[in-house]
Design a protein around this motif. Structure first.
Motif, PDB file in Angstrom:
ATOM      1  N   GLY A 139      10.848 -22.702 -37.021  1.00  0.00           N
ATOM      2  CA  GLY A 139      12.183 -23.233 -37.256  1.00  0.00           C
ATOM      3  C   GLY A 139      13.185 -22.196 -37.719  1.00  0.00           C
ATOM      4  N   HIS A 140      12.702 -21.046 -38.214  1.00  0.00           N
ATOM      5  CA  HIS A 140      13.610 -19.985 -38.654  1.00  0.00           C
ATOM      6  C   HIS A 140      14.048 -19.146 -37.449  1.00  0.00           C
ATOM      7  N   GLN A 141      15.179 -18.481 -37.597  1.00  0.00           N
ATOM      8  CA  GLN A 141      15.640 -17.547 -36.582  1.00  0.00           C
ATOM      9  C   GLN A 141      14.891 -16.220 -36.720  1.00  0.00           C
ATOM     10  N   LEU A 142      14.492 -15.657 -35.583  1.00  0.00           N
ATOM     11  CA  LEU A 142      13.753 -14.396 -35.616  1.00  0.00           C
ATOM     12  C   LEU A 142      14.566 -13.288 -36.270  1.00  0.00           C
ATOM     13  N   LYS A 143      15.875 -13.245 -36.009  1.00  0.00           N
ATOM     14  CA  LYS A 143      16.709 -12.191 -36.582  1.00  0.00           C
ATOM     15  C   LYS A 143      16.752 -12.288 -38.100  1.00  0.00           C
ATOM     16  N   ASP A 144      16.692 -13.522 -38.645  1.00  0.00           N
ATOM     17  CA  ASP A 144      16.691 -13.674 -40.104  1.00  0.00           C
ATOM     18  C   ASP A 144      15.383 -13.175 -40.701  1.00  0.00           C
ATOM     19  N   ILE A 145      14.267 -13.427 -40.019  1.00  0.00           N
ATOM     20  CA  ILE A 145      12.971 -12.940 -40.504  1.00  0.00           C
ATOM     21  C   ILE A 145      12.915 -11.418 -40.447  1.00  0.00           C
ATOM     22  N   LEU A 146      13.438 -10.844 -39.339  1.00  0.00           N
ATOM     23  CA  LEU A 146      13.380  -9.388 -39.172  1.00  0.00           C
ATOM     24  C   LEU A 146      14.296  -8.670 -40.148  1.00  0.00           C
ATOM     25  N   ALA A 147      15.306  -9.362 -40.678  1.00  0.00           N
ATOM     26  CA  ALA A 147      16.219  -8.720 -41.629  1.00  0.00           C
ATOM     27  C   ALA A 147      15.485  -8.245 -42.871  1.00  0.00           C
ATOM     28  N   GLY A 148      14.393  -8.916 -43.221  1.00  0.00           N
ATOM     29  CA  GLY A 148      13.623  -8.497 -44.391  1.00  0.00           C
ATOM     30  C   GLY A 148      12.399  -7.678 -44.057  1.00  0.00           C
ATOM     31  N   SER A 149      12.242  -7.284 -42.788  1.00  0.00           N
ATOM     32  CA  SER A 149      11.075  -6.501 -42.367  1.00  0.00           C
ATOM     33  C   SER A 149      11.419  -5.018 -42.295  1.00  0.00           C
ATOM     34  N   ALA A 150      10.424  -4.216 -41.954  1.00  0.00           N
ATOM     35  CA  ALA A 150      10.629  -2.770 -41.823  1.00  0.00           C
ATOM     36  C   ALA A 150      11.613  -2.484 -40.692  1.00  0.00           C
TER      37      ALA A 150
END
Length: 444
Positions: free
Chosen positions: A165-176
């Motif tokens: 349900g989350h946007q991939l770009k939002d998850i990647l914002a906190g990744s390496a």
């Protein structure tokens, strides 16, 4: 299909018998009234209607009501089937066509129930396998929403929390940043995240398909660090064997020639000494060149970063190897070690030509972003399969019979010595894209 035991009466027979009985009853009543009320036909007809019609209605309703109840039950079970509930079944006491319909209906429910149970078991098995695989799996809808993520993906990208349900770009914002960049770049590829001892190497594979009429993308992230380390041990064993073999091939003739020269001097036959000494010199130079090639990789000096004018750098590079420059060169100079960067690009461009790419399809692109320098070498050769992508950056690994396996490894060492990294990705339509991502700022 299992048949009911006992006498079978069809619906036609039953209803024909019922209608016949009612008609016979009407006739009997009419004859009896006509006997007791002669000469009064209208009164006889009226009394017959008053008697027969209510009896017929009551009898017909008593016969139709169970059938109507059965139809309502059938409607309910079909609605349950539509909702995925196949646990309901029906019963019909009569031995007629409706009984056959109910038996077929119940048999269909049994088949659907068994199929549903098998499907659930397969889904549980598949989900167990997917959840326990070390490969991080992400299913992303066309709009960027995450549809599915297994346990490995949740651990890698979201600290174990759910991602659906989350946007991939939002998850990647906190990744390496390296992970976010690799996913945003498109295509398959190899990339590394982290620094020093914490560096992890990943392989990204992606595929596109339609699901329920909508476009989806499946992302697979596989951690290769431990596998690469095992491969590095095997590679070092290989290089030791190669060096030992080369040394033996050179030292054995040298020993033989030195012995022959000493024997000729002892005999006073010195006319062949120049030939022997020339052969010794040639073998010595070959051995020196061989050792220096490996020593250059092992003793790469720290880069001397200085401003580099791209026009002059590209002109000097073009004098040594053929390529096609794409895009505009940055107006501002790049902060690199020109000699080391030239060596890295020579290796990459040489590999591009040896990949089977047409020479005019070997491309070089240089562009800058705030604080970052990207240098890309692209070709239209055969690309790399997963096994080669996994090992391509390992020193001394080569798929070419005469290759040393140092080209990409040296480019990687130069990139990392500059504080950057190198990525490999197969191109859509064939070929390979090698990218050097470097910091672009004066040294502190």
């Amino acid at each position: 299909m299992k048949r009911r035991s006992g006498i079978r009466l069809s619906l036609v027979t039953r209803w024909s018998a019922l209608v016949g009985t009612l008609l016979a009853l009407g006739i009997i009543i009419a004859l009896a009234l006509d006997h007791f009320l002669p000469g009064r036909p209208w009164l006889v007809f009226a009394i017959c209607m008053v008697c027969v019609v209510p009896i017929s209605i009551i009898t017909m309703r008593s016969q139709i009501q169970p059938i109507l109840s059965l139809f309502r039950a059938l409607e309910g079970t079909v609605a349950s089937y539509k909702d995925g509930d196949f646990s309901l079944s029906l019963h019909w006491q009569q031995n007629d066509e409706l009984a056959d319909l109910i038996e077929a209906h119940n048999a269909l429910g049994d088949v659907l129930r068994e199929q549903r149970l098998g499907l659930v078991q397969r889904e549980l098995l598949l989900d167990t396998m997917v959840q326990n695989t070390p490969v991080a799996m992400l299913l992303v809808a066309d709009a960027g929403a995450i549809v599915y993520a297994n346990a490995a993906a949740r651990r890698l990208l979201n600290d174990g929390r759910k991602m659906e349900g989350h946007q991939l770009k939002d998850i990647l914002a906190g990744s390496a940043p390296a992970l976010s960049e690799a996913l945003g770049r498109g295509g398959d590829g190899l990339f590394s995240a982290g620094d020093g001892e914490d560096e992890e190497v990943y392989h990204l594979a992606r595929s596109h398909f339609n699901l329920n009429g909508r476009k989806h993308e499946l992302l697979l992230l596989r951690q290769l660090t431990s596998e690469l380390r095992r491969q590095e041990v095997q590679t070092w064993k290989k290089v030791i064997r190669v060096i030992s073999h080369e040394l033996n091939n050179s030292l054995a003739p040298l020993t033989s020639l030195a012995h022959s020269g000493a024997e000729l001097v002892r005999r006073g036959q010195t006319e062949r000494l120049p030939q022997i000494l020339a052969t010794i010199e040639e073998r010595t130079r070959h051995l020196e060149s061989f050792i220096l090639g490996y020593a250059r990789f092992a003793k790469l000096p720290s880069p001397h970063v200085e401003p580099c004018s791209w026009d002059g750098f590209i002109a000097q590079l073009a004098n040594q190897v053929r390529f096609r420059l794409t895009g505009e060169l940055p107006a501002e100079p790049g902060w690199v070690d020109p000699a080391q960067m030239e060596q890295a690009l020579l290796n990459l461009l040489k590999n591009a030509h040896e990949s089977g790419s047409p020479p005019d399809q070997v491309e070089l692109n240089i562009r800058t972003a705030p604080g970052t320098l990207r240098i890309e070498v692209a070709d239209r050769g055969t690309g790399m399969n997963d096994a080669v992508l996994t090992n391509a950056l390992v020193p001394f690994y080569s798929t070419k019979r005469s290759g040393t396996g140092l080209g990409l490894a040296l480019a990687r060492e130069i990139a990392e010595a500059h504080g950057g990294r190198i990525t490999l990705a197969n191109r859509d339509g064939g070929g390979l894209n090698v990218t050097l991502i470097l910091p672009n700022a004066p040294p502190h």
